[in-house]
Write a protein that holds these residues in place. Structure first.
Motif, PDB file in Angstrom:
ATOM      1  N   PHE A  23       0.605  -0.896   0.167  1.00 42.40           N
ATOM      2  CA  PHE A  23       0.205   0.405  -0.057  1.00 42.40           C
ATOM      3  C   PHE A  23       0.746   1.692  -0.224  1.00 42.40           C
ATOM      4  O   PHE A  23       1.587   1.554   0.853  1.00 42.40           O
ATOM      5  CB  PHE A  23      -1.150  -0.511   1.147  1.00 42.40           C
ATOM      6  CG  PHE A  23      -1.887   1.129   1.126  1.00 42.40           C
ATOM      7  CD1 PHE A  23      -2.770   0.685   0.138  1.00 42.40           C
ATOM      8  CD2 PHE A  23      -1.934   1.974   2.310  1.00 42.40           C
ATOM      9  CE1 PHE A  23      -3.726   2.423  -0.026  1.00 42.40           C
ATOM     10  CE2 PHE A  23      -3.386   2.574   2.751  1.00 42.40           C
ATOM     11  CZ  PHE A  23      -4.151   2.816   1.545  1.00 42.40           C
ATOM     12  N   PRO A  24       1.052   2.091  -1.550  1.00 46.32           N
ATOM     13  CA  PRO A  24       1.665   2.966  -1.138  1.00 46.32           C
ATOM     14  C   PRO A  24       1.854   4.540   0.044  1.00 46.32           C
ATOM     15  O   PRO A  24       3.149   4.577   0.274  1.00 46.32           O
ATOM     16  CB  PRO A  24       1.103   4.274  -2.556  1.00 46.32           C
ATOM     17  CG  PRO A  24       0.465   2.845  -3.207  1.00 46.32           C
ATOM     18  CD  PRO A  24       0.304   2.035  -2.600  1.00 46.32           C
ATOM     19  N   PRO A  25       0.502   4.256   0.833  1.00 44.04           N
ATOM     20  CA  PRO A  25       0.556   5.862   1.521  1.00 44.04           C
ATOM     21  C   PRO A  25       1.617   4.954   2.411  1.00 44.04           C
ATOM     22  O   PRO A  25       2.341   5.667   3.809  1.00 44.04           O
ATOM     23  CB  PRO A  25      -0.694   5.956   2.460  1.00 44.04           C
ATOM     24  CG  PRO A  25      -1.448   5.414   0.655  1.00 44.04           C
ATOM     25  CD  PRO A  25      -0.847   4.271   0.419  1.00 44.04           C
ATOM     26  N   LEU A  26       1.595   3.372   2.963  1.00 42.59           N
ATOM     27  CA  LEU A  26       2.561   3.003   3.871  1.00 42.59           C
ATOM     28  C   LEU A  26       3.960   3.002   3.896  1.00 42.59           C
ATOM     29  O   LEU A  26       4.530   2.608   4.652  1.00 42.59           O
ATOM     30  CB  LEU A  26       1.870   1.688   4.337  1.00 42.59           C
ATOM     31  CG  LEU A  26       0.197   2.061   5.050  1.00 42.59           C
ATOM     32  CD1 LEU A  26      -0.269   0.827   4.977  1.00 42.59           C
ATOM     33  CD2 LEU A  26       0.414   3.281   6.559  1.00 42.59           C
ATOM     34  N   LYS A  27       4.086   3.267   2.430  1.00 45.36           N
ATOM     35  CA  LYS A  27       6.136   3.345   2.268  1.00 45.36           C
ATOM     36  C   LYS A  27       6.578   4.038   2.741  1.00 45.36           C
ATOM     37  O   LYS A  27       6.443   5.000   2.865  1.00 45.36           O
ATOM     38  CB  LYS A  27       6.406   2.558   0.701  1.00 45.36           C
ATOM     39  CG  LYS A  27       5.823   1.877   0.366  1.00 45.36           C
ATOM     40  CD  LYS A  27       5.950   1.430  -1.383  1.00 45.36           C
ATOM     41  CE  LYS A  27       5.664   0.463  -2.166  1.00 45.36           C
ATOM     42  NZ  LYS A  27       5.619   0.145  -3.387  1.00 45.36           N
ATOM     43  N   ALA A  32       7.677  11.971   2.871  1.00 48.77           N
ATOM     44  CA  ALA A  32       8.545  13.283   2.782  1.00 48.77           C
ATOM     45  C   ALA A  32       7.306  13.635   1.722  1.00 48.77           C
ATOM     46  O   ALA A  32       7.152  15.099   1.939  1.00 48.77           O
ATOM     47  CB  ALA A  32       9.742  13.139   2.239  1.00 48.77           C
ATOM     48  N   GLY A  33       7.746  13.620   0.915  1.00 43.78           N
ATOM     49  CA  GLY A  33       6.823  13.425  -0.569  1.00 43.78           C
ATOM     50  C   GLY A  33       5.210  13.800  -0.041  1.00 43.78           C
ATOM     51  O   GLY A  33       4.035  14.398  -0.288  1.00 43.78           O
TER      52      GLY A  33
END
Length: 182
Positions: A23-27, A32-33
């Motif tokens: 899941f991308p938000p948890l990487k 920072a971005g």
């Protein structure tokens, strides 16, 4: 094993090496971005809402508030006018009733006075006719009484003549009538 073959086949089909898919938000590499974009989006959304949307909504709410207040004031004024009109109507009705009662009483008084006047005229006329009738009756009675003496004299003469065969003298008859009258 079959699962590993399927994952490798999918990776090769997409043209790349095997990467860790999640899941991308948890990487953690992209925090920072993501935080920068979150701040930019929040600021833009805040500016958009505070400058455009909220003033319009505030104006609409204030307009509705003033319209409702105006309508309530108008309703209160109309209610007061209706109550004033009702009071004026009741007052006018009471005045009309009192005037009608006054006119009725005045008419009754007038008719009673006219009736009394007519009754008095009729009573006076009837009294006059009664007096005339009594005078006529008295005159007729006196005249009849005057004729009664002559009729009695003639009757007595006829009776005595029939009984005795001889007519009595006028002075004897008059003396007999005077004796009966007294």
């Amino acid at each position: 094993m079959a699962q590993a073959q399927t994952t490798n086949a999918t990776t090769e089909a997409h043209g790349g090496a095997h990467e860790d898919v999640g899941f991308p938000p948890l990487k953690t590499e992209t925090f920072a971005g993501q935080l920068v974009w979150l701040a930019i989006t929040f600021v833009l959304l805040y500016v958009l809402l505070s400058r455009l949307v909220l003033p319009r909504l505030g104006g609409i709410l204030e307009n509705r508030r003033s319209t409702i207040a105006t309508d309530l004031d108008d309703a209160a004024a109309m209610k007061q006018r209706a109550e004033d009109a009702g009071t004026a109507y009741e007052k006018a009705l009471a005045e009309a009733r009192s005037r009608a009662q006054g006119l009725a009483q005045e008419t009754r008084s007038k008719l009673a006075a006219e009736s009394d006047a007519k009754r008095k005229v009729l009573e006076a006329e009837l009294a006059k006719r009664l007096a005339e009738a009594e005078a006529t009756i008295s005159a007729k009675k006196a005249q009849a009484m005057g004729n009664v003496r002559g009729i009695a004299s003639d009757t007595a003469t006829a009776i005595v003549e029939r009984l005795t065969g001889k007519a009595p003298s006028a002075q004897t008859i008059q003396a007999a009538l005077d004796a009966v009258k007294a």
